[in-house]
Design a protein around this motif. Sequence first.
Motif, PDB file in Angstrom:
ATOM      1  N   MET A  80     181.446  27.108  19.334  1.00 29.96           N
ATOM      2  CA  MET A  80     181.357  27.511  20.797  1.00 29.96           C
ATOM      3  C   MET A  80     179.715  27.566  20.946  1.00 29.96           C
ATOM      4  N   ASP A  81     179.103  27.117  22.166  1.00 30.91           N
ATOM      5  CA  ASP A  81     177.835  27.040  22.428  1.00 30.91           C
ATOM      6  C   ASP A  81     177.401  28.267  23.166  1.00 30.91           C
ATOM      7  N   ALA A  82     176.103  28.458  23.527  1.00 31.29           N
ATOM      8  CA  ALA A  82     175.654  29.786  24.318  1.00 31.29           C
ATOM      9  C   ALA A  82     176.145  29.867  25.588  1.00 31.29           C
ATOM     10  N   LYS A  83     176.184  28.653  26.266  1.00 33.69           N
ATOM     11  CA  LYS A  83     176.674  28.729  27.652  1.00 33.69           C
ATOM     12  C   LYS A  83     177.975  28.835  27.761  1.00 33.69           C
ATOM     13  N   THR A  84     178.971  28.539  26.860  1.00 35.87           N
ATOM     14  CA  THR A  84     180.544  28.861  26.829  1.00 35.87           C
ATOM     15  C   THR A  84     180.642  29.995  26.753  1.00 35.87           C
ATOM     16  N   PHE A  85     179.829  30.977  25.473  1.00 34.50           N
ATOM     17  CA  PHE A  85     179.956  32.295  25.261  1.00 34.50           C
ATOM     18  C   PHE A  85     179.629  33.170  26.384  1.00 34.50           C
ATOM     19  N   ASN A  86     178.365  32.805  26.931  1.00 34.77           N
ATOM     20  CA  ASN A  86     177.952  33.453  28.154  1.00 34.77           C
ATOM     21  C   ASN A  86     179.135  33.560  29.170  1.00 34.77           C
ATOM     22  N   SER A  87     179.790  32.282  29.358  1.00 34.58           N
ATOM     23  CA  SER A  87     180.704  32.283  30.546  1.00 34.58           C
ATOM     24  C   SER A  87     182.015  33.023  30.026  1.00 34.58           C
ATOM     25  N   ARG A  88     182.229  33.148  28.944  1.00 33.38           N
ATOM     26  CA  ARG A  88     183.470  33.723  28.611  1.00 33.38           C
ATOM     27  C   ARG A  88     183.541  35.151  28.494  1.00 33.38           C
ATOM     28  N   LEU A  89     182.125  35.590  28.188  1.00 28.92           N
ATOM     29  CA  LEU A  89     181.771  37.218  27.964  1.00 28.92           C
ATOM     30  C   LEU A  89     181.882  37.404  29.423  1.00 28.92           C
ATOM     31  N   SER A  90     181.211  36.803  30.301  1.00 31.18           N
ATOM     32  CA  SER A  90     181.057  37.495  31.898  1.00 31.18           C
ATOM     33  C   SER A  90     182.464  37.533  32.149  1.00 31.18           C
ATOM     34  N   LYS A  91     183.203  36.540  32.139  1.00 31.32           N
ATOM     35  CA  LYS A  91     184.749  36.635  32.546  1.00 31.32           C
ATOM     36  C   LYS A  91     185.496  38.069  31.760  1.00 31.32           C
ATOM     37  N   THR A  92     185.188  38.006  30.651  1.00 27.03           N
ATOM     38  CA  THR A  92     186.021  39.278  29.950  1.00 27.03           C
ATOM     39  C   THR A  92     185.446  40.448  30.548  1.00 27.03           C
ATOM     40  N   LEU A  93     184.173  40.593  30.645  1.00 25.62           N
ATOM     41  CA  LEU A  93     183.527  41.943  31.362  1.00 25.62           C
ATOM     42  C   LEU A  93     183.712  42.168  32.771  1.00 25.62           C
ATOM     43  N   GLY A  94     184.277  40.999  33.575  1.00 29.86           N
ATOM     44  CA  GLY A  94     184.322  40.939  34.865  1.00 29.86           C
ATOM     45  C   GLY A  94     182.826  41.089  35.625  1.00 29.86           C
ATOM     46  N   CYS A  95     181.912  40.530  35.012  1.00 32.01           N
ATOM     47  CA  CYS A  95     180.389  40.635  35.504  1.00 32.01           C
ATOM     48  C   CYS A  95     179.999  39.110  35.928  1.00 32.01           C
ATOM     49  N   GLU A  96     178.813  39.126  36.283  1.00 33.89           N
ATOM     50  CA  GLU A  96     178.320  37.759  36.832  1.00 33.89           C
ATOM     51  C   GLU A  96     177.432  37.285  35.310  1.00 33.89           C
ATOM     52  N   PRO A  97     177.396  35.899  35.291  1.00 31.38           N
ATOM     53  CA  PRO A  97     176.943  35.416  34.207  1.00 31.38           C
ATOM     54  C   PRO A  97     175.339  35.762  33.772  1.00 31.38           C
ATOM     55  N   ALA A  98     174.772  36.175  34.906  1.00 29.20           N
ATOM     56  CA  ALA A  98     173.336  36.477  34.648  1.00 29.20           C
ATOM     57  C   ALA A  98     173.286  37.828  34.078  1.00 29.20           C
ATOM     58  N   GLU A  99     174.047  38.758  34.384  1.00 29.49           N
ATOM     59  CA  GLU A  99     174.175  39.992  33.852  1.00 29.49           C
ATOM     60  C   GLU A  99     174.787  39.907  32.287  1.00 29.49           C
ATOM     61  N   ALA A 100     175.811  39.024  32.063  1.00 24.73           N
ATOM     62  CA  ALA A 100     176.155  38.961  30.672  1.00 24.73           C
ATOM     63  C   ALA A 100     175.112  38.380  29.822  1.00 24.73           C
ATOM     64  N   ALA A 101     174.274  37.429  30.520  1.00 21.32           N
ATOM     65  CA  ALA A 101     173.024  36.681  29.594  1.00 21.32           C
ATOM     66  C   ALA A 101     172.195  37.823  29.335  1.00 21.32           C
ATOM     67  N   LYS A 102     171.723  39.059  30.147  1.00 19.43           N
ATOM     68  CA  LYS A 102     171.031  39.792  29.749  1.00 19.43           C
ATOM     69  C   LYS A 102     171.537  40.802  28.733  1.00 19.43           C
ATOM     70  N   LEU A 103     172.888  41.075  28.807  1.00 21.89           N
ATOM     71  CA  LEU A 103     173.674  41.699  27.597  1.00 21.89           C
ATOM     72  C   LEU A 103     173.312  40.818  26.290  1.00 21.89           C
ATOM     73  N   ILE A 104     173.414  39.716  26.367  1.00 21.03           N
ATOM     74  CA  ILE A 104     173.319  38.878  24.854  1.00 21.03           C
ATOM     75  C   ILE A 104     172.055  39.118  24.508  1.00 21.03           C
ATOM     76  N   GLU A 105     170.902  38.956  25.373  1.00 21.45           N
ATOM     77  CA  GLU A 105     169.670  38.898  25.124  1.00 21.45           C
ATOM     78  C   GLU A 105     169.072  40.327  24.654  1.00 21.45           C
ATOM     79  N   GLY A 106     169.729  41.271  25.056  1.00 22.46           N
ATOM     80  CA  GLY A 106     169.357  42.659  24.524  1.00 22.46           C
ATOM     81  C   GLY A 106     170.091  42.698  23.320  1.00 22.46           C
TER      82      GLY A 106
END
Length: 91
Positions: free
Chosen positions: A1-27
């Motif tokens: 799974m690439d980073a974009k797909t991971f970010n997309s799946r995480l945002s869907k799982t958490l029910g948040c925007e992809p930008a918010e999921a990206a901040k979580l991943i970066e943190g």
Amino acid sequence: MDAKTFNSRLSKTLGCEPAEAAKLIEGLGSVFAREAADLNSVAIPGFGTFVTTKTDEEIVTDEATGERTLTPPAITLGFQTSVVLRKKLAK
């Protein structure tokens, strides 16, 4: 799974925007980097533990040429799955 797909799946799982999921991943990456630099492990309940190991510098001699080389110290991050995750994957 690439980073974009991971970010997309995480945002869907958490029910948040992809930008918010990206901040979580970066943190999360920042926390891992800081803790690894301090040679600490990071445990995530139900997932596993990221274990930091350090290898010391070493002088290696090339048997063919006799040339000696200094290898620098290195910090590596390994992963040990939790029992909970192993059971989920076994199903």
